[in-house]
Design an enzyme around this catalytic site. Structure first.
Site, PDB file in Angstrom:
ATOM      1  N   ASP A 142       0.855  -1.194   0.000  1.00  0.00           N
ATOM      2  CA  ASP A 142       0.000   0.000   0.000  1.00  0.00           C
ATOM      3  C   ASP A 142       0.890   1.242   0.000  1.00  0.00           C
ATOM      4  O   ASP A 142       1.598   1.511   0.970  1.00  0.00           O
ATOM      5  CB  ASP A 142      -0.887  -0.014   1.257  1.00  0.00           C
ATOM      6  CG  ASP A 142      -1.613   1.321   1.463  1.00  0.00           C
ATOM      7  OD1 ASP A 142      -1.970   1.633   2.616  1.00  0.00           O
ATOM      8  OD2 ASP A 142      -1.798   2.043   0.462  1.00  0.00           O
ATOM      9  N   ASP A 198      -4.913 -10.058 -16.058  1.00  0.00           N
ATOM     10  CA  ASP A 198      -5.917 -11.066 -15.725  1.00  0.00           C
ATOM     11  C   ASP A 198      -7.213 -10.706 -16.453  1.00  0.00           C
ATOM     12  O   ASP A 198      -7.829  -9.680 -16.166  1.00  0.00           O
ATOM     13  CB  ASP A 198      -6.145 -11.072 -14.205  1.00  0.00           C
ATOM     14  CG  ASP A 198      -6.704 -12.398 -13.712  1.00  0.00           C
ATOM     15  OD1 ASP A 198      -6.321 -12.825 -12.607  1.00  0.00           O
ATOM     16  OD2 ASP A 198      -7.513 -13.006 -14.455  1.00  0.00           O
ATOM     17  N   ASP A 249      -9.458 -16.077 -16.948  1.00  0.00           N
ATOM     18  CA  ASP A 249     -10.254 -16.609 -15.840  1.00  0.00           C
ATOM     19  C   ASP A 249     -11.336 -17.573 -16.349  1.00  0.00           C
ATOM     20  O   ASP A 249     -12.037 -17.278 -17.314  1.00  0.00           O
ATOM     21  CB  ASP A 249     -10.927 -15.398 -15.166  1.00  0.00           C
ATOM     22  CG  ASP A 249     -11.548 -15.723 -13.833  1.00  0.00           C
ATOM     23  OD1 ASP A 249     -10.810 -16.134 -12.924  1.00  0.00           O
ATOM     24  OD2 ASP A 249     -12.775 -15.569 -13.702  1.00  0.00           O
ATOM     25  N   ASP A 296      -3.869   3.977   2.703  1.00  0.00           N
ATOM     26  CA  ASP A 296      -5.321   3.775   2.907  1.00  0.00           C
ATOM     27  C   ASP A 296      -5.623   2.321   3.298  1.00  0.00           C
ATOM     28  O   ASP A 296      -6.783   1.932   3.387  1.00  0.00           O
ATOM     29  CB  ASP A 296      -6.105   4.178   1.644  1.00  0.00           C
ATOM     30  CG  ASP A 296      -5.822   3.253   0.465  1.00  0.00           C
ATOM     31  OD1 ASP A 296      -6.454   3.426  -0.597  1.00  0.00           O
ATOM     32  OD2 ASP A 296      -4.955   2.345   0.597  1.00  0.00           O
ATOM     33  N   HIS A 354      -4.016 -17.154  -5.566  1.00  0.00           N
ATOM     34  CA  HIS A 354      -4.855 -16.339  -4.674  1.00  0.00           C
ATOM     35  C   HIS A 354      -6.137 -17.066  -4.254  1.00  0.00           C
ATOM     36  O   HIS A 354      -6.911 -16.560  -3.432  1.00  0.00           O
ATOM     37  CB  HIS A 354      -5.228 -15.034  -5.384  1.00  0.00           C
ATOM     38  CG  HIS A 354      -6.039 -15.285  -6.605  1.00  0.00           C
ATOM     39  ND1 HIS A 354      -5.545 -15.923  -7.729  1.00  0.00           N
ATOM     40  CD2 HIS A 354      -7.326 -15.031  -6.880  1.00  0.00           C
ATOM     41  CE1 HIS A 354      -6.489 -16.035  -8.630  1.00  0.00           C
ATOM     42  NE2 HIS A 354      -7.595 -15.508  -8.147  1.00  0.00           N
ATOM     43  N   ASP A 355      -6.361 -18.252  -4.853  1.00  0.00           N
ATOM     44  CA  ASP A 355      -7.573 -19.016  -4.516  1.00  0.00           C
ATOM     45  C   ASP A 355      -7.285 -20.191  -3.593  1.00  0.00           C
ATOM     46  O   ASP A 355      -8.233 -20.864  -3.155  1.00  0.00           O
ATOM     47  CB  ASP A 355      -8.198 -19.602  -5.797  1.00  0.00           C
ATOM     48  CG  ASP A 355      -8.797 -18.558  -6.700  1.00  0.00           C
ATOM     49  OD1 ASP A 355      -8.843 -18.791  -7.914  1.00  0.00           O
ATOM     50  OD2 ASP A 355      -9.209 -17.501  -6.187  1.00  0.00           O
ATOM     51  N   ASP A 360      -1.936  -1.177  -3.862  1.00  0.00           N
ATOM     52  CA  ASP A 360      -2.297  -0.432  -5.071  1.00  0.00           C
ATOM     53  C   ASP A 360      -1.200  -0.563  -6.136  1.00  0.00           C
ATOM     54  O   ASP A 360      -0.145  -1.133  -5.895  1.00  0.00           O
ATOM     55  CB  ASP A 360      -2.534   1.037  -4.714  1.00  0.00           C
ATOM     56  CG  ASP A 360      -1.458   1.578  -3.780  1.00  0.00           C
ATOM     57  OD1 ASP A 360      -1.804   2.047  -2.665  1.00  0.00           O
ATOM     58  OD2 ASP A 360      -0.269   1.459  -4.128  1.00  0.00           O
ATOM     59  N   GLU A 365      -7.177 -20.447 -17.160  1.00  0.00           N
ATOM     60  CA  GLU A 365      -7.557 -21.160 -15.936  1.00  0.00           C
ATOM     61  C   GLU A 365      -8.720 -22.046 -16.330  1.00  0.00           C
ATOM     62  O   GLU A 365      -9.735 -21.561 -16.846  1.00  0.00           O
ATOM     63  CB  GLU A 365      -8.000 -20.209 -14.835  1.00  0.00           C
ATOM     64  CG  GLU A 365      -8.374 -20.969 -13.580  1.00  0.00           C
ATOM     65  CD  GLU A 365      -9.291 -20.209 -12.644  1.00  0.00           C
ATOM     66  OE1 GLU A 365     -10.181 -19.512 -13.148  1.00  0.00           O
ATOM     67  OE2 GLU A 365      -9.107 -20.298 -11.435  1.00  0.00           O
ATOM     68  N   ASN A 385      -0.153   4.478  -0.342  1.00  0.00           N
ATOM     69  CA  ASN A 385      -0.722   5.767   0.098  1.00  0.00           C
ATOM     70  C   ASN A 385      -1.415   5.697   1.454  1.00  0.00           C
ATOM     71  O   ASN A 385      -2.192   6.588   1.801  1.00  0.00           O
ATOM     72  CB  ASN A 385      -1.691   6.292  -0.980  1.00  0.00           C
ATOM     73  CG  ASN A 385      -2.900   5.365  -1.152  1.00  0.00           C
ATOM     74  OD1 ASN A 385      -2.920   4.261  -0.606  1.00  0.00           O
ATOM     75  ND2 ASN A 385      -3.890   5.810  -1.914  1.00  0.00           N
TER      76      ASN A 385
HETATM   77  O1  TEU Z   1     -11.589 -18.989  -9.925  1.00  0.00           O
HETATM   78  C1  TEU Z   1     -12.251 -20.002 -10.619  1.00  0.00           C
HETATM   79  C2  TEU Z   1     -12.628 -21.154  -9.757  1.00  0.00           C
HETATM   80  O2  TEU Z   1     -13.720 -21.635  -9.835  1.00  0.00           O
HETATM   81  C3  TEU Z   1     -11.640 -21.813  -8.847  1.00  0.00           C
HETATM   82  O3  TEU Z   1     -10.467 -21.129  -8.783  1.00  0.00           O
HETATM   83  C4  TEU Z   1     -12.237 -21.969  -7.455  1.00  0.00           C
HETATM   84  O4  TEU Z   1     -13.236 -22.907  -7.601  1.00  0.00           O
HETATM   85  C5  TEU Z   1     -12.801 -20.662  -6.909  1.00  0.00           C
HETATM   86  O5  TEU Z   1     -11.758 -19.787  -6.683  1.00  0.00           O
HETATM   87  C6  TEU Z   1     -13.563 -20.993  -5.613  1.00  0.00           C
HETATM   88  O6  TEU Z   1     -12.693 -21.682  -4.732  1.00  0.00           O
HETATM   89  C7  TEU Z   1     -11.472 -17.806 -10.705  1.00  0.00           C
HETATM   90  C8  TEU Z   1     -10.632 -16.807  -9.935  1.00  0.00           C
HETATM   91  O7  TEU Z   1      -9.316 -17.325  -9.779  1.00  0.00           O
HETATM   92  C9  TEU Z   1     -11.318 -16.578  -8.613  1.00  0.00           C
HETATM   93  O8  TEU Z   1     -10.526 -15.736  -7.771  1.00  0.00           O
HETATM   94  C10 TEU Z   1     -12.659 -15.930  -8.885  1.00  0.00           C
HETATM   95  O9  TEU Z   1     -13.360 -15.784  -7.654  1.00  0.00           O
HETATM   96  C11 TEU Z   1     -13.498 -16.794  -9.841  1.00  0.00           C
HETATM   97  O10 TEU Z   1     -12.771 -17.264 -10.953  1.00  0.00           O
HETATM   98  C12 TEU Z   1     -14.634 -15.960 -10.406  1.00  0.00           C
HETATM   99  O11 TEU Z   1     -14.090 -14.983 -11.271  1.00  0.00           O
HETATM  100 CA    CA Z   2      -3.409   2.129  -1.163  1.00  0.00          CA
END
Ligand code: TEU
Ligand code: CA
Length: 534
Positions: free
Chosen positions: A24, A101, A198, A28, A311-312, A32, A239, A26
């Site tokens: 971050d 993305d 995605d 907040d 990130h998932d 960013d 993905e 700035n």
């Molecule tokens: O995720 C698609 C998805 O269905 C899997 O990664 C997983 O089943 C989901 O993250 C729930 O656990 C993509 C993105 O990576 C995710 O961050 C988004 O939430 C999703 O699509 C919708 O855009």
């Molecule tokens: Ca920020």
């Protein structure tokens, strides 16, 4: 033989940035774009040469940017179009690439297209989404509940595969496909070097026959979007829930002019029987899946992605290795196992300091729409503490807490109040503390990536599996132009290892080995040059 374009992509080492939690600039409390730019030298020093930037487009952030309200503008919290233009310029100045993305399957219901579409059947956006008088089936949202939501303005149901505010675009409509081509062309015009796409398996559906993904026109749509010359020259990674080699070939064989490669998720199931239920497991199951795909992809000249986290997903280290007593060893052993194989390394922010799954003692710490919805459903069928334990195990927030840069307040992520609590172990696991240690995950990653980029064998070299399926360790070689390297990755038990060929002293080792043969501690790894390779 890999095509020249794919050979070029094999030189990429990609770092995935979840901008909301990276840095971050700035105060907040929200990461960013300027924060990403300020940390580019950290990434350059690590040895990565590309970043995959999670969505930074205008969004209400019901799904943290994957619910887009304007594909051609930047979300207020992350900064401005000038900030992304600066980031692209600063990346290119460092000879680094940017992978954007792309989220083609759905938009936010706050998108102008949806706001117009819901007005009725006689406007240009009317058929941009799937509208039905009655629910045509009983599909469920990935984020729990029905996938069909009644819209009182239009008086019909619309489809949302994910959150209620993420309406699925109707790709049967050529105007939708053209609009998404315009989005891609806009960002190519800004100088991006590729796209992560995605849930690409969902853009073609067959609602009549109950298919919410891999519909009959999937490859037609992919080719129409990606096969255009200005796009096909770029790097594109989809993905998708592809899990067989024939489907991988249909998506990624270079002559098909579709995707460069895919993220495959088989190995993401290691250590769990379902997303929220742990299963005892070890590095052996990861190895067996990696070996299967390395062999399959190799047979068909396909480009592979190498990743353990994103990130998932809660960090894999916490599901199949030892993220407590042997966290450094586990993190470095998994890196050696993953990133010296054939393919493009993808490193998720925090992996380079051995970040692990968080542990929060209240649901109030969680932000992820999937986690909050799932907790609510669990509490209807089990005690709250059991529901919280399952959310702690499977929540995507385990990977979304702010990057901990140092031991100062909020881990140096922000001078403000972080949008989500830092990891419960951030004082133990942060970059400053890691670098101060006798053994550093970050320095190991640096050494590994330096070895990988300096030795052609690790980029395009032939792979040979030396260990056998029942061995409680993984040994493989990479060979190119008469040079052969061996990589030894021990699993969770102490092992005596003696190779059937002579080697130089190890050049990479997480526990400072001087000999490639001998007793290996749990999660010890090493790499060495084979003497007199054939
Ligand atoms: O995720 C698609 C998805 O269905 C899997 O990664 C997983 O089943 C989901 O993250 C729930 O656990 C993509 C993105 O990576 C995710 O961050 C988004 O939430 C999703 O699509 C919708 O855009
Ligand atoms: Ca920020």
């Amino acid at each position: 033989m890999l095509c020249p374009k794919y050979k070029e992509f094999l030189k990429w080492v990609v770092y995935q940035v979840y901008p909301r939690s990276f840095y971050d600039s700035n105060g907040d409390g929200i990461g960013d774009l300027k924060g990403v730019t300020e940390k580019l030298d950290h990434l350059k020093d690590l040895g990565v040469n590309a970043i995959w930037l999670c969505p930074c487009y205008k969004s209400p952030n019901d799904d943290n940017g994957y619910d887009i309200s304007d594909y051609m503008d930047i979300m207020d919290e992350f900064g401005t179009m000038a900030d992304i233009e600066t980031l692209i310029a600063e990346l290119h100045r460092r000879d680094m690439k940017l992978i954007m993305d792309l989220v083609p399957n759905h938009t936010s219901t706050a998108h102008k297209w949806f706001q117009e579409s819901r007005k009725g059947k006689d406007n240009p956006y009317s058929d941009f989404y799937y509208w039905y008088d009655e629910k045509p089936n009983e599909w469920k949202s990935v984020f729990r509940g029905s996938a069909w939501e009644f819209d009182p303005v239009r008086g019909q149901y619309y489809l949302h595969s994910f959150a209620v505010s993420q309406a699925d675009l109707n790709w049967e409509n050529p105007a939708v496909r053209k609009a998404m081509q315009d989005v891609v062309d806009f960002w190519i015009g800004k100088g991006v070097d590729g796209f992560r796409i995605d849930v690409i398996d969902r853009i073609s559906k067959d609602i009549e026959h109950g298919r919410n993904s891999f519909g009959p026109r999937l490859h037609e749509f992919i080719r129409e979007l990606i096969g255009r010359e200005n796009v096909n020259a770029l790097f594109t990674v989809g993905e998708s829930s592809v899990n067989d080699i024939d489907e991988m070939i249909r998506h990624c064989a270079s002559e098909r002019n579709e995707l460069s490669t895919l993220f495959l998720f088989d190995h993401m199931e290691c250590g769990r029987s379902d997303k929220f239920t742990p299963k005892k497991d070890s590095l052996k199951s990861l190895r067996d899946i990696l070996v299967y795909w390395q062999m399959e992809s190799g047979k068909h000249d396909l480009l592979h992605t190498l990743f353990s986290d994103n990130h998932d997903q809660p960090p894999l280290i916490s599901r199949i290795a030892d993220d407590r007593k042997l966290r450094y060893e586990s993190a470095t052993d998994m890196a050696a196992m993953m990133y010296l194989l054939k393919g493009i390394p993808f490193i998720y922010q925090g992996q380079e300091i051995g970040m692990t799954a968080a542990h929060y003692d209240s649901i109030s710490f969680f932000n992820d729409v999937e986690s909050v919805n799932t907790y609510r459903e669990f509490c209807e069928i089990m005690p709250e503490e059991e529901a919280l334990a399952k959310i702690n195990f499977g929540s995507r927030d385990n990977a979304r807490h702010p990057m901990a840069w140092d031991s100062s307040k909020n881990g140096g992520f922000t001078t403000g109040e972080p949008w989500i609590a830092l990891h419960s172990r951030w004082q133990e696991i942060n970059l400053e503390r890691d670098l101060a240690g006798e053994h550093s995950v970050y320095r190991f990653y640096q050494a590994l990536l330096k070895l990988r980029r300096s030795e052609e064998a690790f980029i395009t070299g032939e792979l040979q599996i030396i260990s056998s399926p029942e061995d409680p360790y993984f040994i493989f070689t990479r060979s190119e132009s008469g040079k052969q390297w061996v990589v030894v990755c021990n699993f969770e038990t102490k092992q005596e290892i003696s190779l059937p060929f002579a080697c130089e002293a190890p050049v990479l080792s997480n526990l400072d080995r001087t000999e490639i043969n001998g007793t290996y501690s749990p999660y010890e790894c090493a790499a060495a040059l084979v003497k007199d390779a054939c």
